[in-house]
Motif scaffolding. Structure first.
Motif, PDB file in Angstrom:
ATOM      1  N   VAL A 185       0.851  -1.200   0.000  1.00 42.33           N
ATOM      2  CA  VAL A 185       0.000   0.000   0.000  1.00 42.33           C
ATOM      3  C   VAL A 185       0.881   1.243   0.000  1.00 42.33           C
ATOM      4  O   VAL A 185       0.653   2.187  -0.763  1.00 42.33           O
ATOM      5  N   GLU A 186       1.902   1.251   0.841  1.00 46.26           N
ATOM      6  CA  GLU A 186       2.800   2.405   0.921  1.00 46.26           C
ATOM      7  C   GLU A 186       3.570   2.620  -0.379  1.00 46.26           C
ATOM      8  O   GLU A 186       3.714   3.750  -0.846  1.00 46.26           O
ATOM      9  N   CYS A 235       2.058   6.960   0.303  1.00 47.16           N
ATOM     10  CA  CYS A 235       1.591   7.382   1.628  1.00 47.16           C
ATOM     11  C   CYS A 235       2.203   6.477   2.690  1.00 47.16           C
ATOM     12  O   CYS A 235       2.581   5.349   2.416  1.00 47.16           O
ATOM     13  N   GLN A 282      -6.735   6.782  -2.797  1.00 44.93           N
ATOM     14  CA  GLN A 282      -6.301   5.470  -3.281  1.00 44.93           C
ATOM     15  C   GLN A 282      -5.897   4.578  -2.096  1.00 44.93           C
ATOM     16  O   GLN A 282      -6.317   3.418  -2.021  1.00 44.93           O
ATOM     17  N   ALA A 283      -5.122   5.119  -1.178  1.00 44.36           N
ATOM     18  CA  ALA A 283      -4.705   4.355   0.005  1.00 44.36           C
ATOM     19  C   ALA A 283      -5.917   3.996   0.858  1.00 44.36           C
ATOM     20  O   ALA A 283      -6.029   2.868   1.360  1.00 44.36           O
ATOM     21  N   ALA A 326       0.171  11.541   4.059  1.00 41.98           N
ATOM     22  CA  ALA A 326       0.716  11.827   2.734  1.00 41.98           C
ATOM     23  C   ALA A 326       1.435  13.162   2.775  1.00 41.98           C
ATOM     24  O   ALA A 326       0.883  14.150   3.243  1.00 41.98           O
ATOM     25  N   ARG A 378      -3.915  10.351  -4.021  1.00 40.96           N
ATOM     26  CA  ARG A 378      -3.146   9.275  -3.397  1.00 40.96           C
ATOM     27  C   ARG A 378      -3.746   8.858  -2.053  1.00 40.96           C
ATOM     28  O   ARG A 378      -3.780   7.681  -1.717  1.00 40.96           O
ATOM     29  N   THR A 399       2.699   1.641  -3.419  1.00 42.51           N
ATOM     30  CA  THR A 399       1.783   1.971  -4.510  1.00 42.51           C
ATOM     31  C   THR A 399       1.312   3.418  -4.446  1.00 42.51           C
ATOM     32  O   THR A 399       1.211   4.080  -5.472  1.00 42.51           O
ATOM     33  N   THR A 400       1.033   3.901  -3.237  1.00 44.74           N
ATOM     34  CA  THR A 400       0.404   5.217  -3.084  1.00 44.74           C
ATOM     35  C   THR A 400       1.374   6.332  -2.698  1.00 44.74           C
ATOM     36  O   THR A 400       1.044   7.500  -2.861  1.00 44.74           O
TER      37      THR A 400
END
Length: 134
Positions: free
Chosen positions: A50-51, A56, A107-108, A94, A104, A53-54
């Motif tokens: 997740v981190e 964040c 998305q997260a 973020a 973003r 990809t985004t």
């Protein structure tokens, strides 16, 4: 006369903005579901993905965020561990350019909310009946 030229002023899209989003974890509704394990995944890979990809950062905070309950109880009330007095929750942070930070974060949030949906696991070996052989 000399001018101290620093270049053109930065565009609004290049400003870095820091935003934090808090998501509650429905521990009261599903007390037997392992939300922390589901969020982390094997060796923390789900959260790392997740981190990555985004862009964040994701933090699991609140009561139950530390694996060892005895250690959590010792840390409760100490500086930096005030979150242990709150219910289990997630912070998504973020620190990104203004033109993409909201996208973003969203998305997260979507990925994490999908992970937070409790799934009913059926152990096929427990439900499978072996016929008796004669």
């Amino acid at each position: 006369m000399t001018m101290d030229w620093q270049g053109a002023p930065a565009s609004p899209s290049s400003y870095t903005v820091k935003r934090i989003l808090r998501l509650e974890i429905p521990v009261d509704t599903f007390p037997n579901f392992n939300f922390v394990g589901r969020l982390l995944g094997p060796r923390g890979n789900s959260l790392k993905r997740v981190e990555a990809t985004t862009g964040c950062r994701v933090f699991i905070r609140g009561k139950g965020s530390i694996k060892d309950p005895d250690k959590e109880e010792k840390l409760r009330g100490r500086p930096g561990y005030e979150h242990l007095n709150e219910p289990l929750h997630i912070l998504i942070e973020a620190d990104l350019p203004a033109n993409i930070v909201d996208m973003r974060l969203r998305q997260a949030q979507e990925i994490i909310e999908e992970l937070l949906k409790p799934v009913e696991c059926v152990d096929i070996f427990k439900s499978f009946k072996i016929p008796k052989q004669m």
